[in-house]
Design a protein around this motif. Structure first.
Motif, PDB file in Angstrom:
ATOM      1  N   PRO A   1       8.687   4.971   5.033  1.00 30.68           N
ATOM      2  CA  PRO A   1       9.166   5.961   4.048  1.00 30.68           C
ATOM      3  C   PRO A   1       8.026   6.338   3.097  1.00 30.68           C
ATOM      4  O   PRO A   1       7.165   5.514   2.783  1.00 30.68           O
ATOM      5  CB  PRO A   1      10.273   5.219   3.296  1.00 30.68           C
ATOM      6  N   PRO A   2       8.017   7.593   2.616  1.00 33.08           N
ATOM      7  CA  PRO A   2       6.915   8.023   1.756  1.00 33.08           C
ATOM      8  C   PRO A   2       7.052   7.535   0.320  1.00 33.08           C
ATOM      9  O   PRO A   2       8.150   7.414  -0.210  1.00 33.08           O
ATOM     10  CB  PRO A   2       7.033   9.548   1.794  1.00 33.08           C
ATOM     11  N   ASP A   3       5.917   7.282  -0.289  1.00 33.62           N
ATOM     12  CA  ASP A   3       5.858   7.044  -1.730  1.00 33.62           C
ATOM     13  C   ASP A   3       5.554   8.343  -2.453  1.00 33.62           C
ATOM     14  O   ASP A   3       5.767   8.458  -3.657  1.00 33.62           O
ATOM     15  CB  ASP A   3       4.794   5.996  -2.054  1.00 33.62           C
ATOM     16  N   ALA A   4       5.035   9.323  -1.705  1.00 30.89           N
ATOM     17  CA  ALA A   4       4.765  10.661  -2.226  1.00 30.89           C
ATOM     18  C   ALA A   4       4.583  11.591  -1.038  1.00 30.89           C
ATOM     19  O   ALA A   4       4.291  11.148   0.073  1.00 30.89           O
ATOM     20  CB  ALA A   4       3.519  10.667  -3.108  1.00 30.89           C
ATOM     21  N   VAL A   5       4.775  12.885  -1.311  1.00 31.12           N
ATOM     22  CA  VAL A   5       4.608  13.910  -0.280  1.00 31.12           C
ATOM     23  C   VAL A   5       3.782  15.045  -0.867  1.00 31.12           C
ATOM     24  O   VAL A   5       4.019  15.464  -2.006  1.00 31.12           O
ATOM     25  CB  VAL A   5       5.976  14.458   0.202  1.00 31.12           C
TER      26      VAL A   5
ATOM     27  N   THR B   1       0.856  -1.191   0.000  1.00 33.69           N
ATOM     28  CA  THR B   1       0.000   0.000   0.000  1.00 33.69           C
ATOM     29  C   THR B   1       0.886   1.232   0.000  1.00 33.69           C
ATOM     30  O   THR B   1       1.757   1.368   0.852  1.00 33.69           O
ATOM     31  CB  THR B   1      -0.919   0.015   1.245  1.00 33.69           C
ATOM     32  N   PRO B   2       0.693   2.145  -0.946  1.00 37.10           N
ATOM     33  CA  PRO B   2       1.540   3.344  -0.980  1.00 37.10           C
ATOM     34  C   PRO B   2       1.265   4.253   0.217  1.00 37.10           C
ATOM     35  O   PRO B   2       0.137   4.317   0.708  1.00 37.10           O
ATOM     36  CB  PRO B   2       1.158   4.022  -2.296  1.00 37.10           C
ATOM     37  N   PHE B   3       2.321   4.924   0.671  1.00 35.22           N
ATOM     38  CA  PHE B   3       2.213   5.787   1.843  1.00 35.22           C
ATOM     39  C   PHE B   3       2.442   7.234   1.446  1.00 35.22           C
ATOM     40  O   PHE B   3       3.434   7.568   0.804  1.00 35.22           O
ATOM     41  CB  PHE B   3       3.220   5.373   2.925  1.00 35.22           C
ATOM     42  N   LEU B   4       1.510   8.104   1.843  1.00 27.67           N
ATOM     43  CA  LEU B   4       1.544   9.519   1.524  1.00 27.67           C
ATOM     44  C   LEU B   4       1.791  10.337   2.778  1.00 27.67           C
ATOM     45  O   LEU B   4       1.099  10.156   3.779  1.00 27.67           O
ATOM     46  CB  LEU B   4       0.196   9.940   0.912  1.00 27.67           C
TER      47      LEU B   4
ATOM     48  N   GLU C   1      -5.820  12.345  13.380  1.00 26.70           N
ATOM     49  CA  GLU C   1      -5.288  11.087  13.926  1.00 26.70           C
ATOM     50  C   GLU C   1      -6.298   9.955  13.773  1.00 26.70           C
ATOM     51  O   GLU C   1      -5.925   8.828  13.461  1.00 26.70           O
ATOM     52  CB  GLU C   1      -4.886  11.276  15.385  1.00 26.70           C
ATOM     53  N   THR C   2      -7.570  10.261  13.949  1.00 24.74           N
ATOM     54  CA  THR C   2      -8.610   9.252  13.754  1.00 24.74           C
ATOM     55  C   THR C   2      -8.663   8.815  12.292  1.00 24.74           C
ATOM     56  O   THR C   2      -8.756   7.620  11.992  1.00 24.74           O
ATOM     57  CB  THR C   2      -9.978   9.786  14.214  1.00 24.74           C
ATOM     58  N   LEU C   3      -8.587   9.770  11.370  1.00 28.49           N
ATOM     59  CA  LEU C   3      -8.639   9.448   9.940  1.00 28.49           C
ATOM     60  C   LEU C   3      -7.443   8.621   9.481  1.00 28.49           C
ATOM     61  O   LEU C   3      -7.582   7.726   8.660  1.00 28.49           O
ATOM     62  CB  LEU C   3      -8.675  10.731   9.106  1.00 28.49           C
ATOM     63  N   THR C   4      -6.258   8.945  10.001  1.00 25.71           N
ATOM     64  CA  THR C   4      -5.041   8.268   9.545  1.00 25.71           C
ATOM     65  C   THR C   4      -4.688   7.043  10.376  1.00 25.71           C
ATOM     66  O   THR C   4      -3.953   6.179   9.910  1.00 25.71           O
ATOM     67  CB  THR C   4      -3.834   9.227   9.579  1.00 25.71           C
ATOM     68  N   GLY C   5      -5.166   7.007  11.615  1.00 24.21           N
ATOM     69  CA  GLY C   5      -4.782   5.925  12.519  1.00 24.21           C
ATOM     70  C   GLY C   5      -3.362   6.094  13.048  1.00 24.21           C
ATOM     71  O   GLY C   5      -2.773   5.155  13.573  1.00 24.21           O
ATOM     72  N   ARG C   6      -2.818   7.300  12.898  1.00 19.88           N
ATOM     73  CA  ARG C   6      -1.443   7.586  13.313  1.00 19.88           C
ATOM     74  C   ARG C   6      -1.390   8.952  13.982  1.00 19.88           C
ATOM     75  O   ARG C   6      -2.207   9.823  13.684  1.00 19.88           O
ATOM     76  CB  ARG C   6      -0.516   7.602  12.105  1.00 19.88           C
ATOM     77  N   PRO C   7      -0.394   9.175  14.835  1.00 26.35           N
ATOM     78  CA  PRO C   7      -0.268  10.506  15.442  1.00 26.35           C
ATOM     79  C   PRO C   7       0.126  11.550  14.398  1.00 26.35           C
ATOM     80  O   PRO C   7       0.800  11.240  13.417  1.00 26.35           O
ATOM     81  CB  PRO C   7       0.853  10.329  16.469  1.00 26.35           C
ATOM     82  N   VAL C   8      -0.324  12.779  14.611  1.00 23.36           N
ATOM     83  CA  VAL C   8       0.143  13.891  13.790  1.00 23.36           C
ATOM     84  C   VAL C   8       1.520  14.255  14.324  1.00 23.36           C
ATOM     85  O   VAL C   8       1.695  14.454  15.521  1.00 23.36           O
ATOM     86  CB  VAL C   8      -0.804  15.104  13.883  1.00 23.36           C
TER      87      VAL C   8
ATOM     88  N   ARG D   1      -8.429   6.553  -2.499  1.00 27.48           N
ATOM     89  CA  ARG D   1      -7.619   6.193  -3.671  1.00 27.48           C
ATOM     90  C   ARG D   1      -6.574   5.135  -3.344  1.00 27.48           C
ATOM     91  O   ARG D   1      -5.700   4.845  -4.159  1.00 27.48           O
ATOM     92  CB  ARG D   1      -6.932   7.431  -4.236  1.00 27.48           C
ATOM     93  N   GLY D   2      -6.611   4.589  -2.148  1.00 25.38           N
ATOM     94  CA  GLY D   2      -5.730   3.482  -1.800  1.00 25.38           C
ATOM     95  C   GLY D   2      -4.441   3.862  -1.093  1.00 25.38           C
ATOM     96  O   GLY D   2      -3.557   3.020  -0.939  1.00 25.38           O
ATOM     97  N   TRP D   3      -4.309   5.094  -0.650  1.00 28.99           N
ATOM     98  CA  TRP D   3      -3.112   5.516   0.075  1.00 28.99           C
ATOM     99  C   TRP D   3      -3.292   5.317   1.579  1.00 28.99           C
ATOM    100  O   TRP D   3      -4.377   5.528   2.102  1.00 28.99           O
ATOM    101  CB  TRP D   3      -2.865   7.014  -0.133  1.00 28.99           C
ATOM    102  N   GLU D   4      -2.223   4.972   2.265  1.00 27.39           N
ATOM    103  CA  GLU D   4      -2.143   5.147   3.712  1.00 27.39           C
ATOM    104  C   GLU D   4      -1.560   6.539   3.886  1.00 27.39           C
ATOM    105  O   GLU D   4      -0.784   7.008   3.041  1.00 27.39           O
ATOM    106  CB  GLU D   4      -1.230   4.100   4.351  1.00 27.39           C
ATOM    107  N   VAL D   5      -1.898   7.216   4.971  1.00 24.63           N
ATOM    108  CA  VAL D   5      -1.523   8.610   5.133  1.00 24.63           C
ATOM    109  C   VAL D   5      -0.941   8.874   6.513  1.00 24.63           C
ATOM    110  O   VAL D   5      -1.445   8.350   7.514  1.00 24.63           O
ATOM    111  CB  VAL D   5      -2.741   9.537   4.919  1.00 24.63           C
ATOM    112  N   GLY D   6       0.077   9.711   6.539  1.00 25.89           N
ATOM    113  CA  GLY D   6       0.610  10.249   7.787  1.00 25.89           C
ATOM    114  C   GLY D   6       0.673  11.758   7.653  1.00 25.89           C
ATOM    115  O   GLY D   6       1.056  12.276   6.606  1.00 25.89           O
TER     116      GLY D   6
END
Length: 176
Positions: free
Chosen positions: A77-81, A6-9, A55-62, A32-37
């Motif tokens: 590591p990011p696949d895009a920024v 899964t690509p990470f943004l 944080e709720t939307l991403t499941g990760r801390p800001v 669109r299939g991205w995981e996000v931080g």
């Protein structure tokens, strides 16, 4: 938890009024299939957006501060920024290589990583007329940063959030 492949943004959030609606970008990216931080400038963390909702939307801390030595990396590591909204201050510091915050350091590192990078400027017309800003945009374009249409309004609903995803997705498809 993200699935393998899964690509990470990374979404870099700056202190502009439209940041209140950054969840629109995160939701669209996940659809669109991205995981996000999310990584925010320190000023953006002071009420420009709802960090708990993000944080709720991403499941990760800001993130807004560097991690300490030995602390695990909270994001892969990011696949895009994407920098959205990208402010006058952040764009100028990024172009100059002034990595004084985690957000700007992340943007500075992104070109060295060779990942697609997009920015959606949110800059007042008076600041956009400043010669340093125009020079910064030219330098960032030369570094491969793709830009969405400039925005100088205050209405989060009118900000072109999904354009950032189109810009990084188009670049991602063309990479070897």
């Amino acid at each position: 938890m993200p699935q393998a492949g899964t690509p990470f943004l990374y979404v870099v959030v700056c202190a502009a009024g439209v940041a209140a609606d950054v969840g629109t970008l995160i939701t669209a990216a996940r659809e669109r299939g991205w995981e996000v931080g999310a990584i925010a400038t320190p000023v953006a963390m002071n009420g420009f957006f709802d960090s708990a909702a993000v944080e709720t939307l991403t499941g990760r801390p800001v993130r807004s501060a560097w991690r300490t030595p030995g602390e695990p990396r909270p994001f892969p590591p990011p696949d895009a920024v994407v920098a959205a909204p990208a402010t006058f201050n952040t764009l100028n510091k990024w172009a100059a290589g002034l990595a004084d915050t985690l957000a700007v350091a992340t943007l500075c590192e992104a070109s060295g990583l060779g990942v697609p990078v997009a920015a959606l400027p949110c800059v007042a017309d008076a600041l956009a007329a400043h010669p340093a800003y125009r020079d910064s945009l030219a330098r960032l374009r030369a570094m491969g940063v793709r830009f969405g249409e400039p925005y100088s309004g205050e209405d989060p609903a009118a900000f072109p959030w999904e354009q950032a995803l189109d810009l990084v997705t188009a670049r991602r498809r063309t990479l070897p």
